[in-house]
Design an enzyme around this catalytic site. Structure first.
Site, short mmCIF file in Angstrom:
data_model
loop_
_atom_site.label_atom_id
_atom_site.label_comp_id
_atom_site.label_asym_id
_atom_site.label_seq_id
_atom_site.Cartn_x
_atom_site.Cartn_y
_atom_site.Cartn_z
N SER A 73 -32.37 -17.91 69.94
CA SER A 73 -33.33 -18.94 69.55
C SER A 73 -32.87 -19.55 68.24
O SER A 73 -32.26 -18.87 67.41
CB SER A 73 -34.73 -18.34 69.39
OG SER A 73 -35.61 -19.28 68.79
N TYR A 99 -40.48 -11.91 66.35
CA TYR A 99 -39.65 -12.79 67.15
C TYR A 99 -38.33 -13.11 66.45
O TYR A 99 -37.25 -12.92 67.02
CB TYR A 99 -40.41 -14.08 67.47
CG TYR A 99 -39.70 -14.96 68.47
CD1 TYR A 99 -39.77 -14.68 69.83
CD2 TYR A 99 -38.97 -16.06 68.06
CE1 TYR A 99 -39.13 -15.48 70.76
CE2 TYR A 99 -38.32 -16.87 68.98
CZ TYR A 99 -38.39 -16.57 70.33
OH TYR A 99 -37.74 -17.37 71.25
#
Length: 246
Positions: A141, A155
């Protein structure tokens, strides 16, 4: 195109979103596909049937990324059923938003297991099956490069870790000419983060090109990295986020 003709690919989280787009694109380029799913057999079967309609082999395997044995068994089943294993795409993922004062250890562990531990397990199992010239591609990401808003402890930590895992795999597997790279999408229009969602405008405001990406854009980059054209690219990260990180 047939640049992946006679290749076999194993795609985790291939029943929806970016994972499904990757599975379909690799099949379009000639590969036979095994894809895993955790809880959506109908969606996984639909993707597999679309791949078969392209004239490629496809199997959908139930394997929760939190279950290491299930992931290992899925790799074994893919290798046995498809007759080999050339490409691994670690695509399964979840999103988590909690600031440090609210984040539980259980949630932190869940995110790390699904993203990092499972990617290690799949890479170890797949590398043992691969011949010279294999490919390991992990979906990270752009939030593994910077943290633009609060609540990303679990995350972003997991996605930063995937960058380190990728570089280490590239070094370990380089003598066998197995490459390892990471693709880092930004805001991508999927059911997990739709372009019409409540927080979409705030995400677009970060971008140089203020629109959400499409899953097929990510899939095209993965397909390139899986091909012989990318045989000298390893240990590299590729951010595809409309310029949100510049």
């Amino acid at each position: 195109m047939s640049r992946l003709q006679n290749k076999t690919a194993f795609v985790t989280g291939g029943s929806r979103g970016i994972g499904a787009a990757i599975a379909l694109k690799l099949a379009e380029d000639g590969a036979d596909i095994a894809l895993t799913y955790a809880s959506s057999p109908d969606k996984a079967d639909a993707v597999a049937n679309s791949i078969k309609a392209l004239g490629r082999k496809a199997i959908a395997i139930k394997a929760d990324n939190r279950d290491a044995v299930a992931v290992e068994n899925a790799v074994e089943e893919a290798h046995r059923t498809l007759g080999g294993l050339d490409i691994l795409v670690n695509s399964a993922g979840v999103f988590s938003v909690d600031t440090i004062d609210q984040l539980s250890l259980e949630e932190f562990d869940r995110v790390m297991e699904i993203h990092v531990r499972a990617s290690f397990v799949a890479a170890k199992a797949a590398a043992a099956k691969m011949q010279t010239g294999g490919r390991i591609i992990t979906i990270g990401s752009n939030l593994g490069e910077q943290v633009p808003f609060p609540g990303l402890v679990a995350y972003s930590t997991s996605k930063f870790a995937l960058l380190g895992l990728t570089k280490a795999l590239a070094r370990d597997l380089g003598p066998r000419e197995i490459t390892a790279n990471i693709v880092q999408p930004g805001s991508t229009d999927t059911d997990m983060n739709p372009a019409s969602g409540d927080h979409a405008d705030a995400q677009r405001a970060l971008m140089a090109i203020p629109r959400f990406g499409e899953a097929r854009d990510v899939a095209a980059l993965v397909a390139f990295l899986a091909s012989n054209e990318a045989k000298s690219i390893t240990g590299a990260s590729f951010t595809i986020d409309g310029g949100a990180n510049i």
